[in-house]
Each structure stands twice: as structure tokens, then as C-alpha cells.
Motif scaffolding. Sequence first.
Motif, PDB file in Angstrom:
ATOM      1  N   LEU A 100     -14.836  23.831   9.692  1.00  0.00           N
ATOM      2  CA  LEU A 100     -14.831  25.194  10.275  1.00  0.00           C
ATOM      3  C   LEU A 100     -14.505  26.087   9.109  1.00  0.00           C
ATOM      4  O   LEU A 100     -13.375  25.948   8.695  1.00  0.00           O
ATOM      5  CB  LEU A 100     -14.067  25.371  11.511  1.00  0.00           C
ATOM      6  N   VAL A 101     -15.552  26.939   8.793  1.00  0.00           N
ATOM      7  CA  VAL A 101     -15.462  28.000   7.571  1.00  0.00           C
ATOM      8  C   VAL A 101     -15.370  29.397   7.968  1.00  0.00           C
ATOM      9  O   VAL A 101     -16.197  29.423   8.974  1.00  0.00           O
ATOM     10  CB  VAL A 101     -16.263  27.507   6.297  1.00  0.00           C
ATOM     11  N   SER A 102     -15.071  30.263   7.362  1.00  0.00           N
ATOM     12  CA  SER A 102     -15.520  31.514   7.488  1.00  0.00           C
ATOM     13  C   SER A 102     -16.691  32.185   6.731  1.00  0.00           C
ATOM     14  O   SER A 102     -17.087  31.293   5.437  1.00  0.00           O
ATOM     15  CB  SER A 102     -14.489  32.567   7.103  1.00  0.00           C
ATOM     16  N   GLY A 103     -17.389  32.916   6.981  1.00  0.00           N
ATOM     17  CA  GLY A 103     -18.715  33.169   6.009  1.00  0.00           C
ATOM     18  C   GLY A 103     -19.898  33.353   6.686  1.00  0.00           C
ATOM     19  O   GLY A 103     -19.902  33.477   7.939  1.00  0.00           O
ATOM     20  N   ASP A 104     -21.004  33.211   5.853  1.00  0.00           N
ATOM     21  CA  ASP A 104     -22.260  33.242   6.590  1.00  0.00           C
ATOM     22  C   ASP A 104     -22.562  31.970   7.487  1.00  0.00           C
ATOM     23  O   ASP A 104     -23.454  32.058   8.349  1.00  0.00           O
ATOM     24  CB  ASP A 104     -23.486  33.421   5.646  1.00  0.00           C
ATOM     25  N   TYR A 105     -21.963  30.930   7.042  1.00  0.00           N
ATOM     26  CA  TYR A 105     -22.047  29.732   7.860  1.00  0.00           C
ATOM     27  C   TYR A 105     -20.873  29.440   8.703  1.00  0.00           C
ATOM     28  O   TYR A 105     -19.771  29.793   8.226  1.00  0.00           O
ATOM     29  CB  TYR A 105     -22.712  28.447   6.861  1.00  0.00           C
ATOM     30  N   ASP A 106     -21.021  28.441   9.569  1.00  0.00           N
ATOM     31  CA  ASP A 106     -19.805  28.187  10.421  1.00  0.00           C
ATOM     32  C   ASP A 106     -19.040  26.775  10.001  1.00  0.00           C
ATOM     33  O   ASP A 106     -17.823  26.697  10.247  1.00  0.00           O
ATOM     34  CB  ASP A 106     -20.283  27.987  12.078  1.00  0.00           C
ATOM     35  N   LEU A 107     -19.994  25.875   9.550  1.00  0.00           N
ATOM     36  CA  LEU A 107     -19.463  24.539   9.240  1.00  0.00           C
ATOM     37  C   LEU A 107     -19.862  24.226   7.710  1.00  0.00           C
ATOM     38  O   LEU A 107     -20.921  24.459   7.388  1.00  0.00           O
ATOM     39  CB  LEU A 107     -19.876  23.300  10.042  1.00  0.00           C
ATOM     40  N   ALA A 108     -18.929  23.652   7.044  1.00  0.00           N
ATOM     41  CA  ALA A 108     -19.277  23.177   5.777  1.00  0.00           C
ATOM     42  C   ALA A 108     -18.940  21.418   5.797  1.00  0.00           C
ATOM     43  O   ALA A 108     -17.948  20.986   6.172  1.00  0.00           O
ATOM     44  CB  ALA A 108     -18.006  23.503   4.531  1.00  0.00           C
ATOM     45  N   VAL A 109     -20.016  20.659   5.641  1.00  0.00           N
ATOM     46  CA  VAL A 109     -19.908  19.350   5.860  1.00  0.00           C
ATOM     47  C   VAL A 109     -20.250  18.542   4.694  1.00  0.00           C
ATOM     48  O   VAL A 109     -21.319  18.927   4.018  1.00  0.00           O
ATOM     49  CB  VAL A 109     -21.184  19.012   7.150  1.00  0.00           C
ATOM     50  N   GLN A 110     -19.419  17.695   4.083  1.00  0.00           N
ATOM     51  CA  GLN A 110     -19.878  16.912   2.985  1.00  0.00           C
ATOM     52  C   GLN A 110     -20.382  15.450   3.552  1.00  0.00           C
ATOM     53  O   GLN A 110     -19.973  14.818   4.520  1.00  0.00           O
ATOM     54  CB  GLN A 110     -18.426  16.735   2.240  1.00  0.00           C
ATOM     55  N   VAL A 111     -21.546  15.180   2.937  1.00  0.00           N
ATOM     56  CA  VAL A 111     -22.273  13.906   3.408  1.00  0.00           C
ATOM     57  C   VAL A 111     -22.526  13.076   2.205  1.00  0.00           C
ATOM     58  O   VAL A 111     -22.459  13.696   1.151  1.00  0.00           O
ATOM     59  CB  VAL A 111     -23.425  14.218   4.160  1.00  0.00           C
ATOM     60  N   VAL A 112     -22.756  11.999   2.243  1.00  0.00           N
ATOM     61  CA  VAL A 112     -22.947  10.756   1.226  1.00  0.00           C
ATOM     62  C   VAL A 112     -24.173   9.815   1.672  1.00  0.00           C
ATOM     63  O   VAL A 112     -24.116   9.520   3.012  1.00  0.00           O
ATOM     64  CB  VAL A 112     -21.634  10.022   0.810  1.00  0.00           C
ATOM     65  N   GLY A 113     -24.798   9.556   0.680  1.00  0.00           N
ATOM     66  CA  GLY A 113     -26.072   8.663   0.984  1.00  0.00           C
ATOM     67  C   GLY A 113     -26.307   7.869  -0.373  1.00  0.00           C
ATOM     68  O   GLY A 113     -25.758   8.212  -1.282  1.00  0.00           O
ATOM     69  N   GLU A 114     -27.198   6.929  -0.125  1.00  0.00           N
ATOM     70  CA  GLU A 114     -27.635   6.199  -1.439  1.00  0.00           C
ATOM     71  C   GLU A 114     -28.826   6.993  -2.282  1.00  0.00           C
ATOM     72  O   GLU A 114     -28.836   6.958  -3.473  1.00  0.00           O
ATOM     73  CB  GLU A 114     -28.336   4.851  -0.985  1.00  0.00           C
ATOM     74  N   THR A 115     -29.491   7.843  -1.363  1.00  0.00           N
ATOM     75  CA  THR A 115     -30.427   8.835  -2.262  1.00  0.00           C
ATOM     76  C   THR A 115     -30.320  10.084  -1.814  1.00  0.00           C
ATOM     77  O   THR A 115     -30.058  10.162  -0.745  1.00  0.00           O
ATOM     78  CB  THR A 115     -31.806   8.024  -2.203  1.00  0.00           C
ATOM     79  N   ILE A 116     -31.193  10.891  -2.556  1.00  0.00           N
ATOM     80  CA  ILE A 116     -31.415  12.425  -2.110  1.00  0.00           C
ATOM     81  C   ILE A 116     -32.272  12.272  -0.605  1.00  0.00           C
ATOM     82  O   ILE A 116     -32.108  12.863   0.200  1.00  0.00           O
ATOM     83  CB  ILE A 116     -32.161  13.286  -3.310  1.00  0.00           C
ATOM     84  N   TYR A 117     -33.316  11.378  -0.896  1.00  0.00           N
ATOM     85  CA  TYR A 117     -33.892  11.355   0.458  1.00  0.00           C
ATOM     86  C   TYR A 117     -33.458  10.757   1.642  1.00  0.00           C
ATOM     87  O   TYR A 117     -33.511  11.288   2.767  1.00  0.00           O
ATOM     88  CB  TYR A 117     -35.264  10.184   0.141  1.00  0.00           C
ATOM     89  N   GLU A 118     -32.305  10.000   1.657  1.00  0.00           N
ATOM     90  CA  GLU A 118     -31.651   9.549   2.728  1.00  0.00           C
ATOM     91  C   GLU A 118     -30.872  11.000   3.129  1.00  0.00           C
ATOM     92  O   GLU A 118     -30.737  11.095   4.389  1.00  0.00           O
ATOM     93  CB  GLU A 118     -30.435   8.608   2.206  1.00  0.00           C
TER      94      GLU A 118
END
Length: 166
Positions: A100-118
Motif C-alpha cells: 500500500l503506497v501514498s500518491g496517485d496509486y494505492d498499491l505498488a505490485v512487483q510481478v515476475v513472468g517468463e515474458t513481457i506477454y505473460e
Amino acid sequence: YEKASLMEDVLRILESDSRTPPERIAQMTGRPVDEVRAILEKALKDRVILSYRAQVNWEKLGAAPVYAIIEVKLVPQREVGFDSVASRIARFPEVRTAHLVSGDYDLAVQVVGETIYEISNFVSNKLAVMEAVQGTSTHFILKRYKEDGTLIAGEDGIEGRLPLSI
């Protein structure tokens, strides 16, 4: 000596190197091994220590995953605010961190995948379709310099964990 201070010292040592055995921690803190083991057991039981894990530089093996940080704008839910939807988002296997973060957005989420398309499919098919999600902004990680306190080898050849001071 204070028990809380000893626990903090033990945890800082483990945070620096989770492979540090209780015997070494006892030497470093000047306390008996049995006391250190008891602290570790209690910290695990109470979920103060959440996990022991290795940081892997997958790029060195030629198997680099794709990382992205996604900013998420949410509609808070009655009586639970952001907690319910943030908890649902955090449970997706693609999600490495959710804050949960302050600013214009509420959540900062880091994700991982094998490709950009994933990762794109995750955002469009799982995240953006959630009723509480008003919008997202995805930032793909181009190069990692430091992760969880550990420098990743760069052009200057620097790599490794920063020194710990207690």
C-alpha cells in the motif's frame, strides 16, 4: 542485556545472511547457543521470521525472468478499505511484492513472468478485471542494480551484500 535487543541483533544477522548457523550467531552476540536457538524458534512460530531464501542472479544462468512494477488504483471497500482486495492481489503466483503506497496509486505490485506477454496477460486478464481495480500503470524493469539489499553485478563489477552494522 535486553531480550528484545538480542532478538533484533539475531534478526539483523540473519537478514544479512540467512545461512548463518545458530552457533555463529551465538559467537557474534556473546550469548549461549541454546538461547539463540530459542529466539529463532519463537521468531518462526510468531511469524517474525517469514522465510529463509536464496537470492538468485538468474541473468548469470541465461534464464532471466521479466520483472515489472505495476501501480494499481483501487476503490476502497466498505469496512475493510484496501485490505481485502490487496490481499487477493497478493495471492496471485505472479506477484512477488505488494505494498500500500501514498500518491496517485494505492498499491505498488512487483510481478515476475517468463515474458513481457505473460505479464501483460496477468495485468489484462487477472488484475484489471477485478471490480475494485480502477486503473493500472505497468513499468517493466529494464535492469536490476540492487535487490533486497544485495548489489547485482554491474559494469563496475560490484556485487554482493552491503556491510551490516549493528
